[in-house]
Design a protein around this motif. Structure first.
Motif, PDB file in Angstrom:
ATOM      1  N   MET A   1       4.348  -0.072   0.000  1.00 35.03           N
ATOM      2  CA  MET A   1       2.922  -0.389   0.088  1.00 35.03           C
ATOM      3  C   MET A   1       2.109   0.862  -0.170  1.00 35.03           C
ATOM      4  O   MET A   1       2.288   1.882   0.471  1.00 35.03           O
ATOM      5  CB  MET A   1       2.593  -0.937   1.478  1.00 35.03           C
ATOM      6  N   LYS A   2       1.192   0.808  -1.090  1.00 27.53           N
ATOM      7  CA  LYS A   2       0.366   1.955  -1.449  1.00 27.53           C
ATOM      8  C   LYS A   2      -0.876   1.978  -0.579  1.00 27.53           C
ATOM      9  O   LYS A   2      -1.517   0.971  -0.354  1.00 27.53           O
ATOM     10  CB  LYS A   2      -0.035   1.851  -2.916  1.00 27.53           C
ATOM     11  N   HIS A   3      -1.241   3.158  -0.077  1.00 20.42           N
ATOM     12  CA  HIS A   3      -2.429   3.292   0.758  1.00 20.42           C
ATOM     13  C   HIS A   3      -3.546   3.936  -0.042  1.00 20.42           C
ATOM     14  O   HIS A   3      -3.316   4.838  -0.837  1.00 20.42           O
ATOM     15  CB  HIS A   3      -2.129   4.153   1.990  1.00 20.42           C
ATOM     16  N   ILE A   4      -4.790   3.477   0.173  1.00 18.31           N
ATOM     17  CA  ILE A   4      -5.924   4.072  -0.528  1.00 18.31           C
ATOM     18  C   ILE A   4      -6.807   4.763   0.495  1.00 18.31           C
ATOM     19  O   ILE A   4      -7.681   4.184   1.094  1.00 18.31           O
ATOM     20  CB  ILE A   4      -6.704   3.016  -1.316  1.00 18.31           C
ATOM     21  N   THR A   5      -6.551   6.046   0.697  1.00 20.85           N
ATOM     22  CA  THR A   5      -7.270   6.864   1.670  1.00 20.85           C
ATOM     23  C   THR A   5      -7.382   6.124   2.989  1.00 20.85           C
ATOM     24  O   THR A   5      -8.463   5.869   3.502  1.00 20.85           O
ATOM     25  CB  THR A   5      -8.687   7.206   1.164  1.00 20.85           C
ATOM     26  N   VAL A   6      -6.238   5.735   3.533  1.00 20.49           N
ATOM     27  CA  VAL A   6      -6.227   4.923   4.736  1.00 20.49           C
ATOM     28  C   VAL A   6      -5.864   5.768   5.936  1.00 20.49           C
ATOM     29  O   VAL A   6      -4.967   6.586   5.881  1.00 20.49           O
ATOM     30  CB  VAL A   6      -5.199   3.778   4.599  1.00 20.49           C
ATOM     31  N   SER A 103       8.061  -2.600   1.760  1.00 21.89           N
ATOM     32  CA  SER A 103       7.840  -3.052   0.389  1.00 21.89           C
ATOM     33  C   SER A 103       7.282  -1.921  -0.466  1.00 21.89           C
ATOM     34  O   SER A 103       6.471  -1.114  -0.024  1.00 21.89           O
ATOM     35  CB  SER A 103       6.871  -4.233   0.372  1.00 21.89           C
ATOM     36  N   THR A 104       7.728  -1.880  -1.714  1.00 24.12           N
ATOM     37  CA  THR A 104       7.233  -0.872  -2.661  1.00 24.12           C
ATOM     38  C   THR A 104       6.213  -1.464  -3.627  1.00 24.12           C
ATOM     39  O   THR A 104       5.736  -0.776  -4.525  1.00 24.12           O
ATOM     40  CB  THR A 104       8.401  -0.281  -3.467  1.00 24.12           C
ATOM     41  N   VAL A 105       5.872  -2.738  -3.424  1.00 21.94           N
ATOM     42  CA  VAL A 105       4.902  -3.403  -4.293  1.00 21.94           C
ATOM     43  C   VAL A 105       3.494  -3.017  -3.864  1.00 21.94           C
ATOM     44  O   VAL A 105       3.143  -3.114  -2.686  1.00 21.94           O
ATOM     45  CB  VAL A 105       5.069  -4.934  -4.231  1.00 21.94           C
ATOM     46  N   GLU A 106       2.686  -2.565  -4.801  1.00 23.74           N
ATOM     47  CA  GLU A 106       1.352  -2.056  -4.484  1.00 23.74           C
ATOM     48  C   GLU A 106       0.487  -3.091  -3.786  1.00 23.74           C
ATOM     49  O   GLU A 106      -0.290  -2.769  -2.889  1.00 23.74           O
ATOM     50  CB  GLU A 106       0.660  -1.592  -5.770  1.00 23.74           C
ATOM     51  N   GLU A 107       0.612  -4.366  -4.185  1.00 19.49           N
ATOM     52  CA  GLU A 107      -0.244  -5.405  -3.629  1.00 19.49           C
ATOM     53  C   GLU A 107       0.231  -5.901  -2.273  1.00 19.49           C
ATOM     54  O   GLU A 107      -0.430  -6.721  -1.642  1.00 19.49           O
ATOM     55  CB  GLU A 107      -0.328  -6.600  -4.592  1.00 19.49           C
ATOM     56  N   SER A 108       1.396  -5.437  -1.809  1.00 20.87           N
ATOM     57  CA  SER A 108       1.926  -5.946  -0.550  1.00 20.87           C
ATOM     58  C   SER A 108       1.081  -5.461   0.615  1.00 20.87           C
ATOM     59  O   SER A 108       0.514  -4.374   0.600  1.00 20.87           O
ATOM     60  CB  SER A 108       3.376  -5.495  -0.360  1.00 20.87           C
ATOM     61  N   GLY A 109       1.007  -6.282   1.640  1.00 23.86           N
ATOM     62  CA  GLY A 109       0.211  -5.971   2.815  1.00 23.86           C
ATOM     63  C   GLY A 109      -0.432  -7.238   3.320  1.00 23.86           C
ATOM     64  O   GLY A 109      -0.801  -8.114   2.534  1.00 23.86           O
ATOM     65  N   PHE A 110      -0.550  -7.357   4.623  1.00 25.56           N
ATOM     66  CA  PHE A 110      -1.210  -8.521   5.195  1.00 25.56           C
ATOM     67  C   PHE A 110      -2.722  -8.437   4.985  1.00 25.56           C
ATOM     68  O   PHE A 110      -3.410  -9.444   4.966  1.00 25.56           O
ATOM     69  CB  PHE A 110      -0.890  -8.632   6.680  1.00 25.56           C
TER      70      PHE A 110
END
Length: 284
Positions: A1-6, A103-110
């Motif tokens: 899961m990719k974070h955007i300045t989180v 998960s390594t999928v960028e869009e993954s996340g609740f």
């Protein structure tokens, strides 16, 4: 899961100097009026991908079983820290959270923001640039409930007078030393403030409606109070205490921001309400 300045489960420091209710710290308040929805239903329903609903700062934003109806937008006039807190009817399985994070999928996340996964949990705090942003919720196992949202721009907050109830990130409430301070199920409503002098020592003791399993406290400590298992008290963006009680001595004069929350049990987690009592030993 990719974070955007989180920044998950971290807090922003309150502005210097206490204030009475309605008075702004640093003479400014966060601009979140654009998302207010007219009175009526208790809930603000989401929309579909082609017609998302604007988030409400006044109502509970509905999280539907059908994720296709959980699309929202938020329009920020300034770069802001955005606080999202979800309350789910079915709690959340620890296993589901673990799978989501692996998960390594960028869009993954609740919770996804601008099509990027930002959270696999009940809550997230993230920094967003001015402009319009999309927010979508998709929890597993047909989970549903609602979320609340708040924003803070330029680290400016309004400190409210004490009344035993917590405030929002943008409007923390002074800790009461004469009444119980409520610990709410909505993690966005558990912000408190204290203004004091160096050497003041605070004593905060929690009284919860459910016991916190030792396993939860152990998980918190293993991450030094900073990972996704963090619970307890946090002060000025610091790690969570991983305890039900804390003693804290102010290192310098100023205003201090406190956030408190607990999760239980260990396999299916949900916020645990209660209250904390406070006492202070003033510096000599």
């Amino acid at each position: 899961m990719k974070h955007i300045t989180v920044s998950i489960l971290l807090l922003a420091l309150a502005g210097c100097g206490g204030s009475s209710e309605g008075e702004s710290v640093n003479s400014s308040v966060p601009d979140n009026s654009s998302g207010t929805v007219d009175s009526g239903s208790e809930f603000n329903p989401g929309g579909m991908p082609s017609n998302p609903s604007e988030v409400s700062f006044a109502k509970k934003n509905e999280i539907n079983v059908d994720a296709f109806e959980n699309y929202f937008t938020i329009n920020l006039e300034k770069d802001s820290k955005v606080y999202i807190s979800a309350l789910l009817e079915l709690g959340m399985k620890t296993l589901d959270k673990t799978r989501c994070r692996s998960s390594t999928v960028e869009e993954s996340g609740f919770i996804t923001v601008d099509s990027t996964g930002v959270a696999c949990d009940h809550r997230v705090v993230l920094d967003l640039k001015a402009g319009q942003h999309s927010i979508n919720f998709e929890y597993p196992r047909s989970n549903y409930g609602y979320f609340t949202i708040d924003t803070v721009a330029n680290n400016q907050r309004t400190i409210l007078t004490e009344n035993g109830v917590g405030g929002l990130p943008s409007t923390p409430r002074k800790i009461s030393f004469t009444e119980n301070n409520e610990i709410n199920r909505d993690l966005n409503n558990n912000y408190f403030a204290y203004e004091g002098k160096a050497g003041d020592k605070l004593f905060l003791n929690s009284y919860l409606q459910e016991s916190i399993p030792v396993l939860m406290l152990t998980r918190c400590r293993s991450g030094a109070g900073e990972n996704s298992s963090a619970i307890g008290f946090s002060i000025n963006e610091g790690p969570y205490s991983c305890t039900e009680n804390i003693e804290y001595e102010l290192p310098e004069d100023g205003s201090y921001l406190f956030h408190v929350f607990y999760m239980a049990p260990s396999d299916v987690t949900y916020p645990v309400p209660g209250y904390f009592r406070a006492d202070v030993q003033y510096a000599q």
